[in-house]
Design a protein around this motif. Structure first.
Motif, short mmCIF file in Angstrom:
data_model
loop_
_atom_site.label_atom_id
_atom_site.label_comp_id
_atom_site.label_asym_id
_atom_site.label_seq_id
_atom_site.Cartn_x
_atom_site.Cartn_y
_atom_site.Cartn_z
N ARG A 105 0.82 -1.22 0.00
CA ARG A 105 0.00 0.00 0.00
C ARG A 105 0.85 1.27 0.00
N PHE A 106 2.12 1.18 0.47
CA PHE A 106 2.97 2.37 0.50
C PHE A 106 3.31 2.87 -0.91
N PHE A 107 3.16 2.01 -1.91
CA PHE A 107 3.41 2.46 -3.27
C PHE A 107 2.42 3.54 -3.70
N SER A 108 1.30 3.63 -3.03
CA SER A 108 0.29 4.62 -3.42
C SER A 108 0.80 6.04 -3.23
N TYR A 109 1.87 6.20 -2.45
CA TYR A 109 2.43 7.54 -2.22
C TYR A 109 3.58 7.85 -3.17
N THR A 110 3.91 6.94 -4.07
CA THR A 110 5.04 7.12 -4.99
C THR A 110 4.56 7.32 -6.42
N HIS A 111 5.54 7.44 -7.33
CA HIS A 111 5.23 7.55 -8.76
C HIS A 111 5.66 6.29 -9.50
N VAL A 112 5.84 5.19 -8.77
CA VAL A 112 6.26 3.93 -9.39
C VAL A 112 5.15 3.40 -10.29
N LYS A 113 5.49 3.24 -11.57
CA LYS A 113 4.52 2.76 -12.56
C LYS A 113 4.75 1.30 -12.92
N GLU A 114 5.97 0.77 -12.67
CA GLU A 114 6.28 -0.60 -13.04
C GLU A 114 6.86 -1.34 -11.84
N LEU A 115 6.37 -2.55 -11.61
CA LEU A 115 6.88 -3.41 -10.55
C LEU A 115 7.17 -4.78 -11.16
N ALA A 116 8.41 -5.26 -11.01
CA ALA A 116 8.81 -6.52 -11.63
C ALA A 116 9.48 -7.43 -10.62
N PHE A 117 9.10 -8.72 -10.68
CA PHE A 117 9.73 -9.75 -9.86
C PHE A 117 10.42 -10.74 -10.79
N ASP A 118 11.70 -11.01 -10.54
CA ASP A 118 12.48 -11.90 -11.40
C ASP A 118 13.16 -12.96 -10.56
N SER A 119 12.92 -14.22 -10.89
CA SER A 119 13.54 -15.35 -10.19
C SER A 119 13.30 -15.28 -8.68
N CYS A 120 12.06 -15.13 -8.31
CA CYS A 120 11.67 -15.05 -6.91
C CYS A 120 10.78 -16.23 -6.53
N VAL A 121 10.76 -16.54 -5.24
CA VAL A 121 9.87 -17.55 -4.69
C VAL A 121 8.94 -16.86 -3.71
N PHE A 122 7.63 -16.96 -3.95
CA PHE A 122 6.64 -16.38 -3.04
C PHE A 122 6.20 -17.47 -2.06
N GLN A 123 6.28 -17.15 -0.78
CA GLN A 123 6.05 -18.16 0.25
C GLN A 123 4.99 -17.70 1.23
N GLY A 124 4.16 -18.65 1.66
CA GLY A 124 3.18 -18.35 2.69
C GLY A 124 1.94 -17.66 2.14
N THR A 125 1.18 -17.07 3.06
CA THR A 125 -0.06 -16.38 2.71
C THR A 125 -0.04 -14.99 3.31
N GLY A 126 -0.46 -14.03 2.53
CA GLY A 126 -0.49 -12.66 3.02
C GLY A 126 -1.86 -12.27 3.55
#
Length: 436
Positions: A105-126
């Motif tokens: 949610r903190f991205f809502s205060y930025t100007h970041v338009k692109e978010l990329a994940f490369d060679s990552c492992v997502f674990q658990g539940t948010g």
């Protein structure tokens, strides 16, 4: 500590001490790469504040699961709003979803338009409930070579993220062993215009559920490159509800023709990529309003279909022995014929080829007879032969010219086209006789 550092800590981007645990800023490219940052060395991240692209590689994020993440005060929000970072890349890390859910949610205060994940492992539940109704400026989201829990059963996460996903424009999930997409997911992405699913494990039966009624209503560009698709008819049926689809990439699938296929492709389709699909013949029916067709790198021996709206045709790396009938493509401006088995360009086709803007026909086994060499020389003289001329145009026959560059073969109009000379000469002599 600088608010940007706090934000990155919250994102779980600060990992264990390592051999390269600092940031490197390329001022020319405005690109900053950080390796295995820790709290002790986080000061080097300050130099990334002048970057438009920030990349984080490596780290041990599990130990930050209990890291306290506080709400930002007004000064912190103002600072985030002043950053010029437009793209964030997170690579080579294990990402606990609980961390991601806390700080996205903190991205809502930025100007970041692109978010990329490369060679990552997502674990658990948010715990995604804090994203309920939250909008983000991120318009492009990509996952490459990632491992995560199956998409099925993540309804709560998609529901909480729906306000943001409803405005997302570009999504890429590549090289991630995806075998299916639930129908409900597509209905969340109501503004998505580009979807890249290349290098996954999608099969023929997975497309119809994924692109069900109401899914991806604004989709224009779809890449299904390098999956497990085999049935041309099944693919057509799978995407026929995408009535705004303009660009479809099916390259690097092993497609086969289906007997008496009557499926109609979306009439909106303009660009169609069937390269590297093992085709021995052009599969039909083709989308009726195509403007760009790529069937290069196949096993085609002929191209004898008509497409009245086609503008660009790519046929390189096939087994063609002759130029396709140009009259079948009245709007054509680009034709690539490199690396085929074409021996000559007939004079009647040369005239038509001359109206095109981009013609390439390099690395063919040319017979340097009158028409074989003369046609190419005539096109080159008009400036219509593109890359590869003259060095990649050589003669294979007759023996006297084998190995010659086509441009060097002497072509005499009198010798090669006697009819073209004799007929006007006869008329001229007849006129002179009448005048006498």
């Amino acid at each position: 500590m600088n608010v940007a550092v706090l934000l990155l800590l919250g994102l779980g981007l600060l990992g264990a001490e390592g051999r390269r645990n600092r940031c490197y800023f390329n001022r020319t490219q405005e690109h900053c790469v950080c390796y295995n940052l820790s709290e002790e060395t986080a000061g080097s991240i300050i130099q990334c504040l002048a970057a438009t692209v920030v990349e984080f590689r490596g780290g041990e994020l599990e130990k930050y699961i209990a890291f306290p993440i506080r709400d930002l005060d007004s000064s912190a929000i103002e600072t985030l709003g002043s950053l010029i970072i437009e793209k964030v890349i997170i690579a080579d890390v294990l990402v606990p979803e609980i961390l991601l859910a806390r700080v996205l949610r903190f991205f809502s205060y930025t100007h970041v338009k692109e978010l990329a994940f490369d060679s990552c492992v997502f674990q658990g539940t948010g715990d995604w409930h804090k994203m309920d109704g939250q909008s983000l400026p991120i318009l492009s989201l990509s996952f490459n070579n990632v491992t995560s829990a199956p998409l099925m059963g993540n309804d709560q996460a998609f529901s909480s993220l729906s306000t943001w996903l409803d405005t997302l424009q570009e999504l890429a999930v590549t090289s991630s062993r995806v075998t299916s997409l639930p129908c409900a997911i597509g209905k969340v992405f109501r503004a998505l215009h580009t979807l890249d699913l290349a290098q996954n494990s999608l099969g023929d039966g997975s497309l119809t559920p994924a692109f069900c009624q109401g899914a991806f209503p604004q989709l224009q560009v779809l890449s299904l490159q390098h999956n497990n698709l085999t049935s041309y008819h099944s693919v057509c049926e799978g995407v026929q509800l995408l009535q705004g689809l303009q660009n479809l990439n099916l390259s690097q699938n092993k497609l086969m023709a289906d007997p008496s296929s009557s499926c109609q492709w979306p009439a909106s389709l303009r660009i169609f990529n069937l390269s590297h699909t093992g085709l021995e013949e052009v599969l039909t029916p083709l989308p009726p309003n195509l403007e760009v067709l790529d069937v290069s790198h196949n096993h085609l021996r002929a191209m004898d279909i008509s497409l009245s709206s086609l503008k660009k045709l790519f046929l390189s790396q096939n087994l063609l022995q002759a130029v396709p009938p140009i009259r079948n493509y009245p709007m054509l401006d680009t034709l690539h014929l490199d690396n085929n088995s074409i021996t000559e360009l007939p004079w009647d086709e040369v005239t038509l080829l001359g109206r095109l803007q981009d013609v390439t026909a390099a690395n063919n086994p040319y017979s340097c007879s009158c028409s074989g060499a003369g046609g190419l020389q005539a096109l080159a003289a008009r400036g219509h032969l593109g890359q590869g001329w003259p060095q990649n145009y050589t003669c294979q026959s007759p023996p006297g010219y084998q190995g010659w560059q086509v441009v060097a073969v002497p072509v005499s109009v009198l010798r090669c086209h006697r009819a073209a000379v004799v007929a006007p000469l006869s008329v001229a002599l007849a006129l002179l006789g009448l005048a006498g």
